[in-house]
Design an enzyme around this catalytic site. Structure first.
Site, PDB file in Angstrom:
ATOM      1  N   GLU A 198      -8.942   2.146  -1.758  1.00  0.00           N
ATOM      2  CA  GLU A 198      -9.650   1.840  -0.506  1.00  0.00           C
ATOM      3  C   GLU A 198     -10.434   3.034   0.026  1.00  0.00           C
ATOM      4  O   GLU A 198      -9.953   4.171  -0.032  1.00  0.00           O
ATOM      5  CB  GLU A 198      -8.595   1.409   0.521  1.00  0.00           C
ATOM      6  CG  GLU A 198      -9.101   1.139   1.910  1.00  0.00           C
ATOM      7  CD  GLU A 198      -7.976   0.588   2.784  1.00  0.00           C
ATOM      8  OE1 GLU A 198      -7.052  -0.052   2.244  1.00  0.00           O
ATOM      9  OE2 GLU A 198      -8.008   0.816   3.999  1.00  0.00           O
ATOM     10  N   GLU A 227      -4.341  -7.232   5.206  1.00  0.00           N
ATOM     11  CA  GLU A 227      -3.462  -6.114   5.596  1.00  0.00           C
ATOM     12  C   GLU A 227      -2.590  -6.552   6.772  1.00  0.00           C
ATOM     13  O   GLU A 227      -3.064  -7.254   7.670  1.00  0.00           O
ATOM     14  CB  GLU A 227      -4.305  -4.904   6.006  1.00  0.00           C
ATOM     15  CG  GLU A 227      -3.488  -3.665   6.350  1.00  0.00           C
ATOM     16  CD  GLU A 227      -4.381  -2.474   6.730  1.00  0.00           C
ATOM     17  OE1 GLU A 227      -5.494  -2.690   7.240  1.00  0.00           O
ATOM     18  OE2 GLU A 227      -3.956  -1.327   6.501  1.00  0.00           O
ATOM     19  N   ARG A 242       0.858  -1.182   0.000  1.00  0.00           N
ATOM     20  CA  ARG A 242       0.000   0.000   0.000  1.00  0.00           C
ATOM     21  C   ARG A 242       0.894   1.232   0.000  1.00  0.00           C
ATOM     22  O   ARG A 242       1.832   1.313   0.803  1.00  0.00           O
ATOM     23  CB  ARG A 242      -0.893  -0.013   1.251  1.00  0.00           C
ATOM     24  CG  ARG A 242      -2.019   0.995   1.199  1.00  0.00           C
ATOM     25  CD  ARG A 242      -2.707   1.146   2.548  1.00  0.00           C
ATOM     26  NE  ARG A 242      -1.979   2.056   3.417  1.00  0.00           N
ATOM     27  CZ  ARG A 242      -2.484   2.618   4.509  1.00  0.00           C
ATOM     28  NH1 ARG A 242      -3.723   2.351   4.886  1.00  0.00           N
ATOM     29  NH2 ARG A 242      -1.764   3.441   5.247  1.00  0.00           N
ATOM     30  N   GLU A 278     -13.515  -1.314   6.600  1.00  0.00           N
ATOM     31  CA  GLU A 278     -12.831  -1.445   7.889  1.00  0.00           C
ATOM     32  C   GLU A 278     -13.639  -0.867   9.044  1.00  0.00           C
ATOM     33  O   GLU A 278     -13.452  -1.286  10.182  1.00  0.00           O
ATOM     34  CB  GLU A 278     -11.425  -0.835   7.837  1.00  0.00           C
ATOM     35  CG  GLU A 278     -11.394   0.661   7.648  1.00  0.00           C
ATOM     36  CD  GLU A 278      -9.972   1.217   7.494  1.00  0.00           C
ATOM     37  OE1 GLU A 278      -9.201   0.658   6.703  1.00  0.00           O
ATOM     38  OE2 GLU A 278      -9.657   2.200   8.161  1.00  0.00           O
ATOM     39  N   TRP A 318     -11.915  12.324   8.518  1.00  0.00           N
ATOM     40  CA  TRP A 318     -10.477  12.056   8.640  1.00  0.00           C
ATOM     41  C   TRP A 318     -10.119  10.776   7.934  1.00  0.00           C
ATOM     42  O   TRP A 318     -10.781   9.808   7.994  1.00  0.00           O
ATOM     43  CB  TRP A 318     -10.056  11.939  10.122  1.00  0.00           C
ATOM     44  CG  TRP A 318      -8.621  11.522  10.207  1.00  0.00           C
ATOM     45  CD1 TRP A 318      -7.510  12.282   9.903  1.00  0.00           C
ATOM     46  CD2 TRP A 318      -8.124  10.233  10.571  1.00  0.00           C
ATOM     47  NE1 TRP A 318      -6.368  11.540  10.057  1.00  0.00           N
ATOM     48  CE2 TRP A 318      -6.706  10.280  10.457  1.00  0.00           C
ATOM     49  CE3 TRP A 318      -8.727   9.037  10.959  1.00  0.00           C
ATOM     50  CZ2 TRP A 318      -5.881   9.179  10.740  1.00  0.00           C
ATOM     51  CZ3 TRP A 318      -7.928   7.944  11.240  1.00  0.00           C
ATOM     52  CH2 TRP A 318      -6.517   8.012  11.133  1.00  0.00           C
ATOM     53  N   TYR A 369      -3.218  11.590   6.036  1.00  0.00           N
ATOM     54  CA  TYR A 369      -3.410  10.228   6.512  1.00  0.00           C
ATOM     55  C   TYR A 369      -2.303   9.309   5.987  1.00  0.00           C
ATOM     56  O   TYR A 369      -1.924   9.377   4.830  1.00  0.00           O
ATOM     57  CB  TYR A 369      -4.773   9.662   6.063  1.00  0.00           C
ATOM     58  CG  TYR A 369      -4.802   8.183   6.271  1.00  0.00           C
ATOM     59  CD1 TYR A 369      -4.960   7.688   7.559  1.00  0.00           C
ATOM     60  CD2 TYR A 369      -4.534   7.298   5.240  1.00  0.00           C
ATOM     61  CE1 TYR A 369      -4.877   6.333   7.802  1.00  0.00           C
ATOM     62  CE2 TYR A 369      -4.459   5.943   5.474  1.00  0.00           C
ATOM     63  CZ  TYR A 369      -4.630   5.476   6.758  1.00  0.00           C
ATOM     64  OH  TYR A 369      -4.525   4.138   7.000  1.00  0.00           O
ATOM     65  N   ARG A 380     -13.546  -5.289   3.438  1.00  0.00           N
ATOM     66  CA  ARG A 380     -12.441  -5.175   4.398  1.00  0.00           C
ATOM     67  C   ARG A 380     -12.861  -5.298   5.867  1.00  0.00           C
ATOM     68  O   ARG A 380     -12.149  -4.876   6.769  1.00  0.00           O
ATOM     69  CB  ARG A 380     -11.704  -3.841   4.177  1.00  0.00           C
ATOM     70  CG  ARG A 380     -10.876  -3.908   2.914  1.00  0.00           C
ATOM     71  CD  ARG A 380     -10.029  -2.707   2.649  1.00  0.00           C
ATOM     72  NE  ARG A 380      -9.540  -2.007   3.802  1.00  0.00           N
ATOM     73  CZ  ARG A 380      -8.508  -2.402   4.567  1.00  0.00           C
ATOM     74  NH1 ARG A 380      -7.862  -3.513   4.277  1.00  0.00           N
ATOM     75  NH2 ARG A 380      -8.144  -1.679   5.594  1.00  0.00           N
ATOM     76  N   ASP A 428      -5.007   3.927  -0.011  1.00  0.00           N
ATOM     77  CA  ASP A 428      -6.119   4.198   0.905  1.00  0.00           C
ATOM     78  C   ASP A 428      -6.495   5.680   0.829  1.00  0.00           C
ATOM     79  O   ASP A 428      -5.707   6.546   1.191  1.00  0.00           O
ATOM     80  CB  ASP A 428      -5.680   3.826   2.339  1.00  0.00           C
ATOM     81  CG  ASP A 428      -6.853   3.787   3.313  1.00  0.00           C
ATOM     82  OD1 ASP A 428      -7.938   4.287   2.974  1.00  0.00           O
ATOM     83  OD2 ASP A 428      -6.660   3.243   4.429  1.00  0.00           O
ATOM     84  N   HIS A 461      -9.015   6.899   2.466  1.00  0.00           N
ATOM     85  CA  HIS A 461      -9.455   7.178   3.843  1.00  0.00           C
ATOM     86  C   HIS A 461     -10.663   8.112   3.907  1.00  0.00           C
ATOM     87  O   HIS A 461     -10.677   9.118   4.639  1.00  0.00           O
ATOM     88  CB  HIS A 461      -8.283   7.699   4.684  1.00  0.00           C
ATOM     89  CG  HIS A 461      -8.251   7.128   6.075  1.00  0.00           C
ATOM     90  ND1 HIS A 461      -8.700   7.810   7.173  1.00  0.00           N
ATOM     91  CD2 HIS A 461      -7.850   5.917   6.538  1.00  0.00           C
ATOM     92  CE1 HIS A 461      -8.567   7.040   8.247  1.00  0.00           C
ATOM     93  NE2 HIS A 461      -8.055   5.894   7.898  1.00  0.00           N
TER      94      HIS A 461
HETATM   95  O1  EZ4 Z   1      -6.846   4.495   9.975  1.00  0.00           O
HETATM   96  O2  EZ4 Z   1      -6.812   1.471  11.880  1.00  0.00           O
HETATM   97  O3  EZ4 Z   1      -6.258   0.689   6.258  1.00  0.00           O
HETATM   98  N1  EZ4 Z   1      -5.953   1.028   7.340  1.00  0.00           N
HETATM   99  C1  EZ4 Z   1      -6.414   2.110   7.969  1.00  0.00           C
HETATM  100  C2  EZ4 Z   1      -5.989   2.308   9.391  1.00  0.00           C
HETATM  101  C3  EZ4 Z   1      -6.994   3.120  10.198  1.00  0.00           C
HETATM  102  C4  EZ4 Z   1      -6.787   2.847  11.667  1.00  0.00           C
HETATM  103  C5  EZ4 Z   1      -7.849   3.542  12.520  1.00  0.00           C
HETATM  104  O4  EZ4 Z   1      -7.805   3.097  13.825  1.00  0.00           O
HETATM  105  O5  EZ4 Z   1      -7.159   2.868   7.373  1.00  0.00           O
HETATM  106  O6  EZ4 Z   1      -4.710   2.895   9.423  1.00  0.00           O
HETATM  107 CO    CO Z   2      -7.930   1.951   5.599  1.00  0.00          CO
END
Ligand code: EZ4
Ligand code: CO
Length: 402
Positions: free
Chosen positions: A236, A339, A147, A262, A402, A159, A283, A210, A212
């Site tokens: 992701e 992961e 990743r 997630e 976030w 992030y 995920r 990701d 995020h």
């Molecule tokens: O931000 O687990 O793909 N992994 C992620 C992680 C999340 C954290 C949050 O607690 O997006 O790094």
């Molecule tokens: Co993630």
């Protein structure tokens, strides 16, 4: 055999973890992860106040019935706190069942469907040059999937890029730190990163990214399209996923595969995403989606719709969660990727485990049960420390995801 004790253990060997340890009248014990990053004590309290008293005296062999009791019996269904607590009980009961049977949990789930669990690592760095050397380091360790996250020019932080390269930890302050976000700066930069990475490493390396949860569907569609030449394995969390139909818009415009889940707790969070074939990887993971019992239900539904697993495996999921996830990963027909962020040596010491990494794969433990435990004496030496995940604002101060 009856459940005679259930202990909620909170420890902070570098970061906070919540663990449930169930003890039976025969002296067999089982462990389950109940960690919810930044909300640890809420789950600990839910367990001690509402779950532990109901467990004492129950038959530990009745995994499905106990799951249904805790889910339907709560009346207030679902949500991350409740589902993490249920997951901990479920995981611990599978651990006990494996120990009683004398079999590793993957044997109870149907046995191996593959030789090893392919994992991906996190290559994070402030700029492209630095991320290229991070990726090389993963390739040297045998990884086939990486990743890739970098800093964004013009933004102080983003992030996925931490202070410590080996052990990325977003929950870095007692009161949430504030980040600043610009979608335009991000969308302009990311394709240039993947152009360099693909050029440098060739077509075989699996590349992931990701987002995020920071874009709108049409912005995510634009990103997916601009990344098509670099054929990512997945993009992701392109958008916040409360609106499942939002993914339809992304799908209409791009062939970049999509991974999400997630933060999901139940099968209902991804039902439309799966049955309408709006995603490629789901995920969800053991600790946040109701344990092995419920996660397998999600993965079985996903298998009907060409959706593969891609379980979350960040450091805030304890080695107990990872141990459990690997038993499921090795056994299901529709495994995709797992992961894997390495835990610190302190965490590994508190949670002695039998899974091991070798040449791009993780291998589940062959010991009866999950093959993981918590060293309670050592855990007691690391008291809880409040830690919150960051928050995010746009440049004009508006709150953003976030
Ligand atoms: O931000 O687990 O793909 N992994 C992620 C992680 C999340 C954290 C949050 O607690 O997006 O790094
Ligand atoms: Co993630």
């Amino acid at each position: 055999m009856r459940i005679v004790d259930a202990r909620v253990i909170v420890t902070c060997p570098g970061r906070n973890f919540v663990t449930l340890k169930i003890v039976t009248s025969d002296g067999v014990t089982g462990v389950g992860d109940a960690t919810l990053n930044g909300r640890e004590l809420s789950v600990a309290s839910y367990l001690s106040e509402h779950v532990v008293p109901a467990l004492i005296g129950r038959d530990p062999a009745r995994i499905e019935d106990t799951w249904q009791y805790l889910y339907k019996g709560a009346y207030w269904r679902r949500g991350p706190v409740t589902m993490s607590a249920i997951a901990a009980v479920d995981t611990a009961l599978w651990d006990i069942k494996g120990k009683v049977a004398g079999l590793p949990v993957h044997q109870l789930l149907g046995g191996r469907s593959r030789d090893g669990v392919t994992v991906y690592g996190h290559a994070n760095a402030v700029d492209v040059d630095a991320v290229l050397s991070e990726i090389s380091a993963y390739i040297d360790l045998g990884y086939r999937a990486v990743r890739v996250q970098t800093g964004i020019p013009g933004l102080a932080s983003t992030y996925g890029v931490g202070k410590d390269r080996t052990f990325y930890e977003p929950a870095d302050a007692a009161i949430a730190t504030e980040n600043t976000w610009s979608t335009e700066a991000y969308l302009a930069h990311v394709p240039t990163v993947f152009a360099r990475v693909r050029d440098e490493f060739g077509p075989a390396l699996k590349l992931l990214h990701d987002v995020h949860h920071r874009l709108t569907p049409i912005e995510a569609a634009r990103l997916g399209r601009s990344l098509e030449p670099y054929h990512l394995t997945w993009m992701e969390d392109p958008v916040p996923a409360e609106l499942q139909s939002g993914f339809r818009e992304i799908r209409r415009h791009t062939t970049t595969p999509i991974a999400v889940g997630e933060v999901f707790n139940t099968i209902w969070d991804c039902q439309e995403l799966i049955t309408d074939q709006l995603i490629d990887y789901i995920r969800t993971t053991v600790v946040h989606a109701g344990g092995l019992t419920h996660l397998r239900r999600i993965f079985d539904l996903a298998a009907l719709y060409h959706v593969r697993s891609g379980s979350h495996g960040a450091t805030d999921l304890s080695p107990i969660c990872m141990s459990a996830a690997l038993h499921l990963d090795i056994s299901i027909p529709n495994f995709g990727l797992q992961e894997y962020m390495r835990h610190t040596p302190e965490t590994d010491e508190v949670f002695p485990h039998g899974y091991r990494y070798e040449g791009g794969y993780l291998h589940p433990s062959e010991e009866p049960g999950l093959g993981v435990d918590i060293d309670e004496e050592l855990a007691a030496r690391y008291p809880y420390r409040p830690a919150a995940l960051p928050v995010n604002r746009l440049e004009d101060g508006t709150m953003h995801s976030w």
